[in-house]
Design a protein around this motif. Structure first.
Motif, PDB file in Angstrom:
ATOM      1  N   LEU A  70       0.821  -1.212   0.000  1.00 35.76           N
ATOM      2  CA  LEU A  70       0.000   0.000   0.000  1.00 35.76           C
ATOM      3  C   LEU A  70       0.859   1.267   0.000  1.00 35.76           C
ATOM      4  CD1 LEU A  70      -3.019  -0.957   2.267  1.00 35.76           C
ATOM      5  CD2 LEU A  70      -3.014  -0.516  -0.206  1.00 35.76           C
ATOM      6  N   ASN A  71       1.957   1.255   0.713  1.00 40.48           N
ATOM      7  CA  ASN A  71       2.858   2.409   0.681  1.00 40.48           C
ATOM      8  C   ASN A  71       3.462   2.602  -0.712  1.00 40.48           C
ATOM      9  OD1 ASN A  71       2.636   3.567   3.267  1.00 40.48           O
ATOM     10  ND2 ASN A  71       3.997   2.015   4.121  1.00 40.48           N
ATOM     11  N   PHE A  72       3.839   1.503  -1.351  1.00 39.30           N
ATOM     12  CA  PHE A  72       4.365   1.573  -2.710  1.00 39.30           C
ATOM     13  C   PHE A  72       3.280   2.070  -3.673  1.00 39.30           C
ATOM     14  CE2 PHE A  72       5.646  -0.657  -6.747  1.00 39.30           C
ATOM     15  CZ  PHE A  72       6.732   0.164  -7.022  1.00 39.30           C
ATOM     16  N   ALA A  73       2.073   1.544  -3.531  1.00 39.02           N
ATOM     17  CA  ALA A  73       0.956   1.971  -4.378  1.00 39.02           C
ATOM     18  C   ALA A  73       0.678   3.464  -4.179  1.00 39.02           C
ATOM     19  CB  ALA A  73      -0.290   1.144  -4.070  1.00 39.02           C
ATOM     20  N   HIS A  74       0.787   3.927  -2.941  1.00 43.73           N
ATOM     21  CA  HIS A  74       0.568   5.346  -2.652  1.00 43.73           C
ATOM     22  C   HIS A  74       1.584   6.211  -3.401  1.00 43.73           C
ATOM     23  CE1 HIS A  74      -1.022   8.667  -0.211  1.00 43.73           C
ATOM     24  NE2 HIS A  74       0.229   9.105  -0.214  1.00 43.73           N
ATOM     25  N   LYS A  75       2.840   5.774  -3.414  1.00 41.40           N
ATOM     26  CA  LYS A  75       3.874   6.525  -4.149  1.00 41.40           C
ATOM     27  C   LYS A  75       3.573   6.555  -5.641  1.00 41.40           C
ATOM     28  CE  LYS A  75       7.555   5.612  -0.880  1.00 41.40           C
ATOM     29  NZ  LYS A  75       8.750   4.826  -0.580  1.00 41.40           N
ATOM     30  N   ILE A  76       3.133   5.427  -6.168  1.00 38.16           N
ATOM     31  CA  ILE A  76       2.775   5.380  -7.590  1.00 38.16           C
ATOM     32  C   ILE A  76       1.602   6.320  -7.851  1.00 38.16           C
ATOM     33  CG2 ILE A  76       1.886   3.939  -9.459  1.00 38.16           C
ATOM     34  CD1 ILE A  76       3.370   1.572  -8.140  1.00 38.16           C
ATOM     35  N   SER A  77       0.618   6.306  -6.972  1.00 40.68           N
ATOM     36  CA  SER A  77      -0.539   7.195  -7.126  1.00 40.68           C
ATOM     37  C   SER A  77      -0.108   8.656  -7.132  1.00 40.68           C
ATOM     38  CB  SER A  77      -1.546   6.952  -6.000  1.00 40.68           C
ATOM     39  OG  SER A  77      -2.063   5.648  -6.077  1.00 40.68           O
ATOM     40  N   GLU A  78       0.771   9.011  -6.218  1.00 41.03           N
ATOM     41  CA  GLU A  78       1.270  10.390  -6.179  1.00 41.03           C
ATOM     42  C   GLU A  78       2.018  10.732  -7.465  1.00 41.03           C
ATOM     43  OE1 GLU A  78       3.535  10.457  -2.519  1.00 41.03           O
ATOM     44  OE2 GLU A  78       1.868  11.441  -1.464  1.00 41.03           O
ATOM     45  N   ASN A  79       2.876   9.811  -7.930  1.00 39.26           N
ATOM     46  CA  ASN A  79       3.681  10.062  -9.129  1.00 39.26           C
ATOM     47  C   ASN A  79       2.854  10.097 -10.406  1.00 39.26           C
ATOM     48  OD1 ASN A  79       6.053  10.274  -7.663  1.00 39.26           O
ATOM     49  ND2 ASN A  79       6.575   8.121  -7.898  1.00 39.26           N
ATOM     50  N   THR A  80       1.673   9.511 -10.383  1.00 32.96           N
ATOM     51  CA  THR A  80       0.799   9.506 -11.568  1.00 32.96           C
ATOM     52  C   THR A  80      -0.401  10.441 -11.389  1.00 32.96           C
ATOM     53  OG1 THR A  80      -0.487   7.606 -10.767  1.00 32.96           O
ATOM     54  CG2 THR A  80       1.452   7.126 -12.153  1.00 32.96           C
ATOM     55  N   ASN A  81      -0.360  11.264 -10.369  1.00 29.75           N
ATOM     56  CA  ASN A  81      -1.475  12.169 -10.062  1.00 29.75           C
ATOM     57  C   ASN A  81      -2.796  11.426  -9.969  1.00 29.75           C
ATOM     58  OD1 ASN A  81       0.087  14.562  -9.930  1.00 29.75           O
ATOM     59  ND2 ASN A  81       0.158  14.592 -12.171  1.00 29.75           N
ATOM     60  N   GLY A  82      -2.751  10.237  -9.375  1.00 25.04           N
ATOM     61  CA  GLY A  82      -3.961   9.463  -9.133  1.00 25.04           C
ATOM     62  C   GLY A  82      -4.399   8.581 -10.289  1.00 25.04           C
ATOM     63  N   ALA A  83      -3.644   8.538 -11.379  1.00 25.57           N
ATOM     64  CA  ALA A  83      -4.024   7.657 -12.492  1.00 25.57           C
ATOM     65  C   ALA A  83      -3.978   6.189 -12.057  1.00 25.57           C
ATOM     66  CB  ALA A  83      -3.102   7.872 -13.696  1.00 25.57           C
ATOM     67  N   PHE A  84      -3.079   5.866 -11.157  1.00 21.79           N
ATOM     68  CA  PHE A  84      -3.060   4.547 -10.516  1.00 21.79           C
ATOM     69  C   PHE A  84      -3.613   4.764  -9.121  1.00 21.79           C
ATOM     70  CE2 PHE A  84      -1.263   1.262  -7.828  1.00 21.79           C
ATOM     71  CZ  PHE A  84      -1.497   0.126  -8.583  1.00 21.79           C
ATOM     72  N   ASP A  85      -4.672   4.030  -8.787  1.00 23.23           N
ATOM     73  CA  ASP A  85      -5.325   4.241  -7.495  1.00 23.23           C
ATOM     74  C   ASP A  85      -5.965   2.926  -7.046  1.00 23.23           C
ATOM     75  OD1 ASP A  85      -6.973   5.012  -5.334  1.00 23.23           O
ATOM     76  OD2 ASP A  85      -7.283   7.003  -6.194  1.00 23.23           O
ATOM     77  N   VAL A  86      -5.481   2.380  -5.949  1.00 25.52           N
ATOM     78  CA  VAL A  86      -5.994   1.094  -5.465  1.00 25.52           C
ATOM     79  C   VAL A  86      -7.417   1.196  -4.915  1.00 25.52           C
ATOM     80  CG1 VAL A  86      -3.700   0.147  -4.994  1.00 25.52           C
ATOM     81  CG2 VAL A  86      -4.958   1.314  -3.157  1.00 25.52           C
ATOM     82  N   SER A  87      -7.905   2.389  -4.716  1.00 28.68           N
ATOM     83  CA  SER A  87      -9.248   2.554  -4.141  1.00 28.68           C
ATOM     84  C   SER A  87     -10.354   2.522  -5.206  1.00 28.68           C
ATOM     85  CB  SER A  87      -9.331   3.842  -3.322  1.00 28.68           C
ATOM     86  OG  SER A  87      -9.266   4.971  -4.152  1.00 28.68           O
ATOM     87  N   VAL A  88     -10.065   2.018  -6.397  1.00 29.33           N
ATOM     88  CA  VAL A  88     -11.060   1.959  -7.479  1.00 29.33           C
ATOM     89  C   VAL A  88     -12.050   0.807  -7.337  1.00 29.33           C
ATOM     90  CG1 VAL A  88      -9.572   3.130  -9.151  1.00 29.33           C
ATOM     91  CG2 VAL A  88      -9.602   0.626  -9.041  1.00 29.33           C
ATOM     92  N   GLN A  89     -11.901  -0.024  -6.339  1.00 29.20           N
ATOM     93  CA  GLN A  89     -12.790  -1.187  -6.198  1.00 29.20           C
ATOM     94  C   GLN A  89     -14.277  -0.827  -6.223  1.00 29.20           C
ATOM     95  OE1 GLN A  89     -12.014  -4.161  -6.708  1.00 29.20           O
ATOM     96  NE2 GLN A  89     -13.684  -5.377  -5.887  1.00 29.20           N
ATOM     97  N   PRO A  90     -14.714   0.279  -5.623  1.00 28.10           N
ATOM     98  CA  PRO A  90     -16.142   0.621  -5.730  1.00 28.10           C
ATOM     99  C   PRO A  90     -16.607   0.808  -7.185  1.00 28.10           C
ATOM    100  CG  PRO A  90     -15.167   1.818  -3.923  1.00 28.10           C
ATOM    101  CD  PRO A  90     -14.027   1.168  -4.666  1.00 28.10           C
ATOM    102  N   LEU A  91     -15.725   1.262  -8.063  1.00 28.35           N
ATOM    103  CA  LEU A  91     -16.097   1.400  -9.477  1.00 28.35           C
ATOM    104  C   LEU A  91     -16.276   0.039 -10.131  1.00 28.35           C
ATOM    105  CD1 LEU A  91     -13.838   4.382 -10.563  1.00 28.35           C
ATOM    106  CD2 LEU A  91     -16.335   4.364 -10.337  1.00 28.35           C
ATOM    107  N   TRP A  92     -15.387  -0.904  -9.811  1.00 25.66           N
ATOM    108  CA  TRP A  92     -15.542  -2.270 -10.326  1.00 25.66           C
ATOM    109  C   TRP A  92     -16.856  -2.863  -9.847  1.00 25.66           C
ATOM    110  CZ3 TRP A  92     -12.948  -3.836 -14.271  1.00 25.66           C
ATOM    111  CH2 TRP A  92     -11.638  -3.443 -14.473  1.00 25.66           C
ATOM    112  N   LEU A  93     -17.148  -2.639  -8.582  1.00 20.90           N
ATOM    113  CA  LEU A  93     -18.387  -3.179  -8.021  1.00 20.90           C
ATOM    114  C   LEU A  93     -19.618  -2.521  -8.648  1.00 20.90           C
ATOM    115  CD1 LEU A  93     -17.289  -3.463  -4.282  1.00 20.90           C
ATOM    116  CD2 LEU A  93     -17.508  -5.319  -5.965  1.00 20.90           C
TER     117      LEU A  93
END
Length: 175
Positions: A70-93
């Protein structure tokens, strides 16, 4: 040794070593590690760490691997301005809900609008003591990152056990 093992996806592993029993033990170590990590990261296992986090919105004393990912994912999210975001599960649902029942297709826009309000990596508190969502009904998926983490873990195990050339393909879920 060539052994097919079943987890949430299929993996075909081929190890070459002069000692067949050593190769077999190495493979068994890898299989155990994959299963252990799936118990943390799998959305399909209702008792996994991520499933419990999604269900309750908080996970106390989280596994260190989950904190790391999750910390690594957070860094990726910051570096991509949120284009990568692990919290997208509600959209899949929301998509799943809309397309399971054709009558709900017309409600897809409504479902997406509601789910979108829950999506933001900035609303995940991550530390060694707990992982917590800032918003009720948030959920995460690690499908875009956990498989790579597991693959790296298996590669490291095999390298530590003396295997020089390692190529890992853990497959993809086909269901």
């Amino acid at each position: 040794i060539n052994l097919l093992f079943r987890t949430s996806s299929e993996a075909n592993t081929l190890l070459f070593h002069t000692d067949k029993q050593y190769a077999q033990r190495s493979l068994e170590t890898c299989i155990s590690e994959v299963r252990r990590l799936e118990n943390i990261f799998s959305l399909f296992d209702k008792n996994s760490a991520i499933s419990n986090l999604n269900k309750y919105g908080v996970l106390e004393n989280p596994p260190k691997e989950l904190v790391e990912v999750l910390n690594f994912a957070h860094k990726i999210s910051e570096n991509t301005n949120g284009a990568f975001d692990v919290s997208v599960q509600p959209l899949w649902l929301a998509h799943d809900k809309a397309f399971k029942n054709k009558a709900n297709n017309k409600n897809l826009s409504k479902y997406i609008k509601t789910a979108s309000k829950l999506v933001s990596y900035k609303n995940i508190i991550i530390n060694a003591k707990e992982i917590r969502f800032k918003k009720k009904d948030m959920k995460i998926t690690l499908n875009g990152i956990a498989q790579g983490f597991i693959t790296d873990s298996i590669t490291n195990i095999l390298k530590q056990r003396g295997f020089k050339n390692v190529l890992i393909d853990l497959g993809e879920i086909n269901s």
